[in-house]
Write an enzyme that holds these catalytic residues in place. Structure first.
Site, PDB file in Angstrom:
ATOM      1  N   ASP A  63       5.901  26.933  26.777  1.00 57.81           N
ATOM      2  CA  ASP A  63       6.668  26.281  25.720  1.00 57.81           C
ATOM      3  C   ASP A  63       5.748  25.770  24.610  1.00 57.81           C
ATOM      4  O   ASP A  63       5.059  24.764  24.775  1.00 57.81           O
ATOM      5  CB  ASP A  63       7.496  25.130  26.296  1.00 57.81           C
ATOM      6  CG  ASP A  63       8.493  24.582  25.289  1.00 57.81           C
ATOM      7  OD1 ASP A  63       8.343  24.877  24.080  1.00 57.81           O
ATOM      8  OD2 ASP A  63       9.422  23.864  25.694  1.00 57.81           O
TER       9      ASP A  63
ATOM     10  N   ASP B  15       8.488  29.562  17.708  1.00 55.87           N
ATOM     11  CA  ASP B  15       8.776  28.915  18.987  1.00 55.87           C
ATOM     12  C   ASP B  15       8.860  29.979  20.083  1.00 55.87           C
ATOM     13  O   ASP B  15       9.466  31.034  19.895  1.00 55.87           O
ATOM     14  CB  ASP B  15      10.105  28.150  18.890  1.00 55.87           C
ATOM     15  CG  ASP B  15      10.479  27.469  20.193  1.00 55.87           C
ATOM     16  OD1 ASP B  15       9.575  26.938  20.876  1.00 55.87           O
ATOM     17  OD2 ASP B  15      11.681  27.461  20.549  1.00 55.87           O
TER      18      ASP B  15
END
Ligand SMILES: *[C@@H]1O[C@H](CO)[C@@H](O)[C@H](O)[C@H]1NC(C)=O
Ligand SMILES: *[C@@H]1O[C@H](CO)[C@@H](O)[C@H](O)[C@H]1NC(C)=O
Ligand SMILES: *[C@@H]1O[C@H](CO)[C@@H](O)[C@H](O)[C@H]1NC(C)=O
Ligand SMILES: *[C@@H]1O[C@H](CO)[C@@H](O)[C@H](O)[C@H]1NC(C)=O
Ligand SMILES: *[C@@H]1O[C@H](CO)[C@@H](O)[C@H](O)[C@H]1NC(C)=O
Length: 454
Positions: A136, A334
């Site tokens: 992440d 992302d």
């Protein structure tokens, strides 16, 4: 025995006390596990490959190598709709990462089963316990489910079995870097929300081994309690820019530099790589400046200046793309969002031109949150994201999703959800597939190069 380290995910199906310590398992048990593993994974050698140097294999969660893939295949429509729903929660999470605020208002009461999209293998403790951590780039602190955790999945880290495990004390500087710190005895505890979940954890340290690099006394969260379904089952590795992220804790080793190649979830043997540190990073790569936004300091912002569809630069109001340190607006890369989201005026401009180029006499249909789908085969016009100093033309495979039956094809992007009050454009992982994305923080730049992840 090392060769089959990946087997350790089978720990998930055993009792936690016995399962985690694969190194001490008896050979017959290991062999039978291997047999089971081989049967269920079609003898794919990729799954057993050992991580070397500072490079980790990256798996998609629905890869044949992933224990998190759905037990029984779900339909294409279901899986696409599910991913869109998960993205909605993801966008809320990203929007919530505003300086000084760490609690997300969770809008819907719907049950959302969220899985991380891409996972890597990490070893924690001495002797090492293997966990598959979600990658992440928009989180900082790593966290793992610990034994005794309420609401975690069955695969848990057992602190009592690690000789290098320790608590972080309340007075330690790291305890000031986590959200909502409290004292649990003399140990630092904290809580936070992630997607649709709230998580309470102790702040601990232990040896983290990534590929063959041991990182002693790595500070991470040891989850005690989790509610909701957004928690990656075996934990998360935070690659954000903030305090306590992998970058912050390994600056002397990896120099705040990493790259990844995310494999397509369509190919059968997909695995990609996460390469840590400045060594062996690509030289032939295009760069755009990385920006730091004080409103959302963990995120990797870039300057998206325009979008081209076919040969036309579409008409987007400048404020839809503008970087704004006051509001936190701008464009980020992302790893955890699946489909690229653009704020509505930008998305509508792209979509309208996309439809126009496909011809007015094709009927446009919708599928869940996708509003540009066709029930006939189509060839997408090219879409180019024009960043400062870098144009990235997205390949067809990363633009369209096709139903398994081949009957429906959708443009794999959507408008940012308007209920989130989001001002973020998110370049998501479907659009990043089969590219190497290089995060070079010391030189404040992000690189993109085509690469077939293998
Ligand atoms: C989270 O931490 C705060 C204190 O910082 C505490 O008041 C609250 O009860 C905690 N919430 C949970 C769910 O543990
Ligand atoms: C860490 O802190 C917890 C909570 O205070 C405590 O139960 C545990 O025994 C401590 N572990 C170590 C190794 O100090
Ligand atoms: C991909 O998988 C197929 C069948 O599972 C296998 O035959 C092939 O060798 C694999 N390719 C690679 C590059 O591993
Ligand atoms: C679409 O419209 C054009 C004329 O504008 C026509 O030539 C073409 O045959 C039509 N295509 C289909 C599939 O109906
Ligand atoms: C990106 O493409 C535009 C034309 O569409 C061109 O003017 C510009 O120079 C390109 N930028 C780079 C960095 O290649």
């Amino acid at each position: 025995m090392h060769k089959h380290a990946f087997l350790c995910y089978i720990c998930a199906t055993l009792s936690s006390s016995r399962g985690i310590k694969i190194a001490t398992m008896k050979i017959p048990l290991l062999l039978s596990l291997f047999f089971f593993f081989s049967l269920s994974h079609g003898l794919n050698p990729q799954c057993d490959a050992v991580d070397r140097g500072s490079t980790l294999k990256v798996f998609h969660v629905s890869s044949p190598c992933s224990p998190f893939r759905p037990a029984k295949p779900i339909s294409w429509e279901e899986s696409v709709l599910e991913q869109l729903r998960e993205d909605q929660v993801r966008l809320q999470y990203l929007a919530s990462l505003v300086a000084g605020r760490s609690v997300v208002p969770i809008a819907s009461g719907r049950q959302i089963v969220q899985n991380p999209t891409y996972i890597v293998r990490a070893k924690i403790g001495t002797p090492p316990q293997t966990l598959l951590l979600a990658v992440d780039t928009s989180s900082d602190t790593a966290w793992i489910p610990c034994s005794g955790c309420l609401g975690c999945s069955s695969s848990q880290f057992v602190p009592a079995q690690s000789t290098t495990f320790g608590n972080v004390s309340c007075g330690a500087p790291q305890c000031k870097q986590v959200p909502n710190p409290t004292c649990d005895g003399s140990a630092c505890a904290f809580n936070f929300t992630y997607g649709g979940s709230s998580i309470a954890a102790d702040l601990v340290h232990d040896t983290l081994t990534l590929a063959t690099d041991p990182i002693p006394a790595y500070t991470l969260g040891c989850i005690q309690k989790a509610t909701g379904n957004s928690v990656p089952q075996q934990g998360l590795l935070g690659l954000g820019r903030g305090p306590l992220s992998l970058l912050s804790q390994t600056d002397n080793l990896y120099k705040s530099t990493f790259s990844y190649c995310l494999p397509s979830f369509k190919s059968a043997n997909f695995s990609g790589s996460l390469r840590l540190g400045p060594v062996a990073q690509p030289i032939r790569i295009k760069f755009t400046p990385l920006l730091r936004n004080p409103r959302r300091s963990s995120l990797y912002y870039v300057n998206l200046v325009a979008i081209r569809v076919g040969r036309r630069i579409v008409d987007i109001p400048p404020e839809a793309l503008a970087f704004n340190p006051t509001t936190g607006a701008g464009t980020i890369f992302d790893s955890g969002t699946v489909f690229t989201r653009l704020v509505a005026p930008a998305y509508i401009a792209v979509r309208d031109e996309f439809r126009r180029r496909l011809g007015r006499n094709l009927t446009v249909t919708t599928l869940g949150g996708f509003d540009t789908c066709y029930n006939v085969p189509i060839v997408s016009p090219t879409i180019t994201f024009m960043f400062s100093g870098m144009n990235v033309t997205i390949p067809q495979d990363n633009l369209l999703i096709h139903s398994t039956a081949g009957t429906t094809t959708c443009l794999a992007m959507a408008a940012a959800p308007d209920n989130v009050n989001s001002v973020l454009n998110v370049i998501a992982n479907m659009q990043q597939q089969n590219h190497r994305i290089l995060y070079d923080v010391p030189n404040s730049r992000l690189g993109v190069a085509r690469e077939l992840c293998t």
